[in-house]
Design a protein around this motif. Sequence first.
Motif, PDB file in Angstrom:
ATOM      1  N   GLN A 155      -5.265 -17.429  20.260  1.00  0.00           N
ATOM      2  CA  GLN A 155      -6.307 -16.895  21.126  1.00  0.00           C
ATOM      3  C   GLN A 155      -6.835 -15.539  20.659  1.00  0.00           C
ATOM      4  O   GLN A 155      -8.037 -15.309  20.624  1.00  0.00           O
ATOM      5  N   VAL A 156      -5.941 -14.611  20.333  1.00  0.00           N
ATOM      6  CA  VAL A 156      -6.339 -13.248  19.964  1.00  0.00           C
ATOM      7  C   VAL A 156      -5.892 -12.976  18.539  1.00  0.00           C
ATOM      8  O   VAL A 156      -4.695 -12.977  18.247  1.00  0.00           O
ATOM      9  N   LEU A 157      -6.859 -12.746  17.658  1.00  0.00           N
ATOM     10  CA  LEU A 157      -6.560 -12.549  16.231  1.00  0.00           C
ATOM     11  C   LEU A 157      -7.452 -11.451  15.678  1.00  0.00           C
ATOM     12  O   LEU A 157      -8.654 -11.419  15.939  1.00  0.00           O
ATOM     13  N   PHE A 158      -6.842 -10.539  14.940  1.00  0.00           N
ATOM     14  CA  PHE A 158      -7.576  -9.455  14.282  1.00  0.00           C
ATOM     15  C   PHE A 158      -7.184  -9.458  12.817  1.00  0.00           C
ATOM     16  O   PHE A 158      -5.999  -9.397  12.477  1.00  0.00           O
ATOM     17  N   VAL A 159      -8.167  -9.534  11.937  1.00  0.00           N
ATOM     18  CA  VAL A 159      -7.922  -9.526  10.494  1.00  0.00           C
ATOM     19  C   VAL A 159      -8.308  -8.154   9.963  1.00  0.00           C
ATOM     20  O   VAL A 159      -9.462  -7.730  10.095  1.00  0.00           O
ATOM     21  N   GLU A 160      -7.325  -7.456   9.397  1.00  0.00           N
ATOM     22  CA  GLU A 160      -7.529  -6.073   8.974  1.00  0.00           C
ATOM     23  C   GLU A 160      -7.285  -5.903   7.472  1.00  0.00           C
ATOM     24  O   GLU A 160      -6.170  -6.097   6.989  1.00  0.00           O
ATOM     25  N   PRO A 161      -8.310  -5.520   6.712  1.00  0.00           N
ATOM     26  CA  PRO A 161      -8.087  -5.180   5.302  1.00  0.00           C
ATOM     27  C   PRO A 161      -7.436  -3.797   5.207  1.00  0.00           C
ATOM     28  O   PRO A 161      -7.840  -2.862   5.903  1.00  0.00           O
ATOM     29  N   GLN A 162      -6.407  -3.671   4.402  1.00  0.00           N
ATOM     30  CA  GLN A 162      -5.701  -2.405   4.245  1.00  0.00           C
ATOM     31  C   GLN A 162      -5.586  -2.040   2.770  1.00  0.00           C
ATOM     32  O   GLN A 162      -5.652  -2.902   1.894  1.00  0.00           O
ATOM     33  N   GLU A 163      -5.410  -0.757   2.515  1.00  0.00           N
ATOM     34  CA  GLU A 163      -5.124  -0.271   1.167  1.00  0.00           C
ATOM     35  C   GLU A 163      -3.908   0.630   1.244  1.00  0.00           C
ATOM     36  O   GLU A 163      -3.889   1.594   2.025  1.00  0.00           O
ATOM     37  N   ARG A 164      -2.904   0.326   0.447  1.00  0.00           N
ATOM     38  CA  ARG A 164      -1.669   1.111   0.434  1.00  0.00           C
ATOM     39  C   ARG A 164      -1.564   1.876  -0.872  1.00  0.00           C
ATOM     40  O   ARG A 164      -1.713   1.309  -1.950  1.00  0.00           O
ATOM     41  N   ALA A 165      -1.308   3.179  -0.736  1.00  0.00           N
ATOM     42  CA  ALA A 165      -1.210   4.035  -1.918  1.00  0.00           C
ATOM     43  C   ALA A 165       0.182   3.953  -2.521  1.00  0.00           C
ATOM     44  O   ALA A 165       1.181   3.889  -1.810  1.00  0.00           O
ATOM     45  N   GLY A 166       0.246   3.948  -3.853  1.00  0.00           N
ATOM     46  CA  GLY A 166       1.514   3.945  -4.572  1.00  0.00           C
ATOM     47  C   GLY A 166       1.366   4.706  -5.878  1.00  0.00           C
ATOM     48  O   GLY A 166       0.254   5.096  -6.274  1.00  0.00           O
ATOM     49  N   PHE A 167       2.486   4.920  -6.558  1.00  0.00           N
ATOM     50  CA  PHE A 167       2.454   5.659  -7.825  1.00  0.00           C
ATOM     51  C   PHE A 167       2.344   4.686  -8.992  1.00  0.00           C
ATOM     52  O   PHE A 167       3.033   3.662  -9.043  1.00  0.00           O
ATOM     53  N   SER A 168       1.450   5.020  -9.934  1.00  0.00           N
ATOM     54  CA  SER A 168       1.262   4.201 -11.125  1.00  0.00           C
ATOM     55  C   SER A 168       1.426   5.080 -12.358  1.00  0.00           C
ATOM     56  O   SER A 168       0.583   5.951 -12.630  1.00  0.00           O
ATOM     57  N   LEU A 169       2.539   4.874 -13.087  1.00  0.00           N
ATOM     58  CA  LEU A 169       2.765   5.648 -14.306  1.00  0.00           C
ATOM     59  C   LEU A 169       1.691   5.345 -15.335  1.00  0.00           C
ATOM     60  O   LEU A 169       1.213   6.251 -16.047  1.00  0.00           O
ATOM     61  N   GLN A 170       1.280   4.087 -15.426  1.00  0.00           N
ATOM     62  CA  GLN A 170       0.250   3.704 -16.390  1.00  0.00           C
ATOM     63  C   GLN A 170      -1.053   4.458 -16.120  1.00  0.00           C
ATOM     64  O   GLN A 170      -1.704   4.959 -17.040  1.00  0.00           O
ATOM     65  N   ASN A 171      -1.420   4.555 -14.849  1.00  0.00           N
ATOM     66  CA  ASN A 171      -2.634   5.287 -14.480  1.00  0.00           C
ATOM     67  C   ASN A 171      -2.536   6.751 -14.851  1.00  0.00           C
ATOM     68  O   ASN A 171      -3.499   7.366 -15.325  1.00  0.00           O
ATOM     69  N   LEU A 172      -1.340   7.323 -14.664  1.00  0.00           N
ATOM     70  CA  LEU A 172      -1.129   8.726 -14.997  1.00  0.00           C
ATOM     71  C   LEU A 172      -1.218   8.948 -16.495  1.00  0.00           C
ATOM     72  O   LEU A 172      -1.845   9.924 -16.968  1.00  0.00           O
ATOM     73  N   LEU A 173      -0.612   8.047 -17.288  1.00  0.00           N
ATOM     74  CA  LEU A 173      -0.652   8.168 -18.742  1.00  0.00           C
ATOM     75  C   LEU A 173      -2.067   8.003 -19.293  1.00  0.00           C
ATOM     76  O   LEU A 173      -2.392   8.537 -20.354  1.00  0.00           O
ATOM     77  N   GLU A 174      -2.891   7.278 -18.545  1.00  0.00           N
ATOM     78  CA  GLU A 174      -4.276   7.068 -18.990  1.00  0.00           C
ATOM     79  C   GLU A 174      -5.203   8.182 -18.526  1.00  0.00           C
ATOM     80  O   GLU A 174      -6.427   8.097 -18.674  1.00  0.00           O
ATOM     81  N   GLY A 175      -4.605   9.240 -17.963  1.00  0.00           N
ATOM     82  CA  GLY A 175      -5.399  10.397 -17.560  1.00  0.00           C
ATOM     83  C   GLY A 175      -5.828  10.391 -16.112  1.00  0.00           C
ATOM     84  O   GLY A 175      -6.591  11.264 -15.688  1.00  0.00           O
ATOM     85  N   GLY A 176      -5.346   9.438 -15.359  1.00  0.00           N
ATOM     86  CA  GLY A 176      -5.707   9.365 -13.953  1.00  0.00           C
ATOM     87  C   GLY A 176      -4.811  10.224 -13.083  1.00  0.00           C
ATOM     88  O   GLY A 176      -3.988  11.007 -13.574  1.00  0.00           O
ATOM     89  N   SER A 177      -4.944  10.064 -11.790  1.00  0.00           N
ATOM     90  CA  SER A 177      -4.170  10.854 -10.840  1.00  0.00           C
ATOM     91  C   SER A 177      -2.762  10.313 -10.630  1.00  0.00           C
ATOM     92  O   SER A 177      -1.916  10.984 -10.044  1.00  0.00           O
ATOM     93  N   GLY A 178      -2.507   9.100 -11.092  1.00  0.00           N
ATOM     94  CA  GLY A 178      -1.217   8.468 -10.869  1.00  0.00           C
ATOM     95  C   GLY A 178      -1.164   7.655  -9.593  1.00  0.00           C
ATOM     96  O   GLY A 178      -0.163   6.990  -9.321  1.00  0.00           O
ATOM     97  N   LEU A 179      -2.239   7.694  -8.809  1.00  0.00           N
ATOM     98  CA  LEU A 179      -2.285   6.924  -7.569  1.00  0.00           C
ATOM     99  C   LEU A 179      -2.815   5.519  -7.831  1.00  0.00           C
ATOM    100  O   LEU A 179      -3.783   5.336  -8.574  1.00  0.00           O
ATOM    101  N   HIS A 180      -2.150   4.573  -7.221  1.00  0.00           N
ATOM    102  CA  HIS A 180      -2.575   3.178  -7.316  1.00  0.00           C
ATOM    103  C   HIS A 180      -2.723   2.628  -5.906  1.00  0.00           C
ATOM    104  O   HIS A 180      -1.840   2.827  -5.063  1.00  0.00           O
TER     105      HIS A 180
END
Length: 386
Positions: free
Chosen positions: A7-32
């Motif tokens: 009867q009652v349904l809510f669909v919620e898109p979410q984004e969860r932050a995590g650490f990415s060593l690969q992103n950091l090594l590529e010059g990014g902030s390290g956030l994934h």
Amino acid sequence: MKFRRCQVLFVEPQERAGFSLQNLLEGGSGLHFEREIMALTGHMDEPCRIDTSDAQLLLECSAQHWQALPDDPSRREQVLRLVDRGLLVSDADDQGSHGAADRVMRASNWWPLGALFHRHSRWAGVDSVSEMERHQLVTAQDLVRQLGVPPEEVLPRCDNAVALPRHCGTQLDEMLSGRTTCRNFDVSRPLPMSLLAAMLEHVLMAQSHVDPEPGVRFLKKNVPSAGGLHPMEAYVLVQSVEGLTSGLYHYHPVAHELGLVNQPESASGFAKRLLSGQHWFADAHALVILVCRFERNFWKYRQHAKAYRAVVLDAGHISQAIYTQATLHGLGAFVTAAINEEEAERLLGLEPMREGPLAVCGFGWRSTRMQTAEMDPAGRIWNVQS
């Protein structure tokens, strides 16, 4: 077997932050950021993680009309999986708890967003004090260090404002100036039953009633209630009251009586769990669990966008009346919404979407020693007693 959407349904898109060593090594902030889709319902406590295919199927299904299982094997498997998770419900007799809970939801007349808020804001096993200590959010200094300075306590003064005269103080003013949330109770001194009775009589007892139609009765109490419905029930956890066994009682507002409904193995242990670790409140002589019978309120306010707000206001009216009466009788009082609702639901056998705790109030003799800090800016309590 046939199925339909819950009867009652809510669909919620979410984004969860995590650490990415690969992103950091590529010059990014390290956030994934990991993207996910969560499905929240009015009949289940926990959200379900789904994929885009599940979301599309759920949005395509009717919540009112039954439909047959699809012939396509993969599609059929998907439907059965979502039935098993409770997002779809079947007409099969062996559907189990999901189907039963969804039927309760359908019959309850909740406004859908209100149902989602109530269901998913309930706590179970939360120790709010430990959480505050872990995040160093205990003192005002902690809050400023972690969160910055709060918004101003009042809005700026208006130009050309009209100064209002002050009136002469009354006995009521004098009494209300001593209204301070109590965090220190005297556990060595029991509360007389007459005082407990007076508190309940002045705040929660029905003073009169009216029967405008057969089977329809409205109570008159000393506190207001939306539509005059008074859907709030009071369950009193007695810890230290003369003449009463420690336990959980239901207060009947017409008969003005307490009926024992359960005796926790440890009343103080239950109180601390109920109050999510707020030990400074757990020693109160009597705790009043305010449980709303939503069916009573929603009889009139069916699927109404303001219905849930109205019952929360009802709880606020009662808590303020308890403060006032406690102050009048020389007692300390408190109210909190930081509670583990499921502790009370289990002990009282409540169906969450039919009946639910909204807040806990408490009162008793104030201790002569302040072991836990209290807000007393006017110095009417502790400066007098020190």
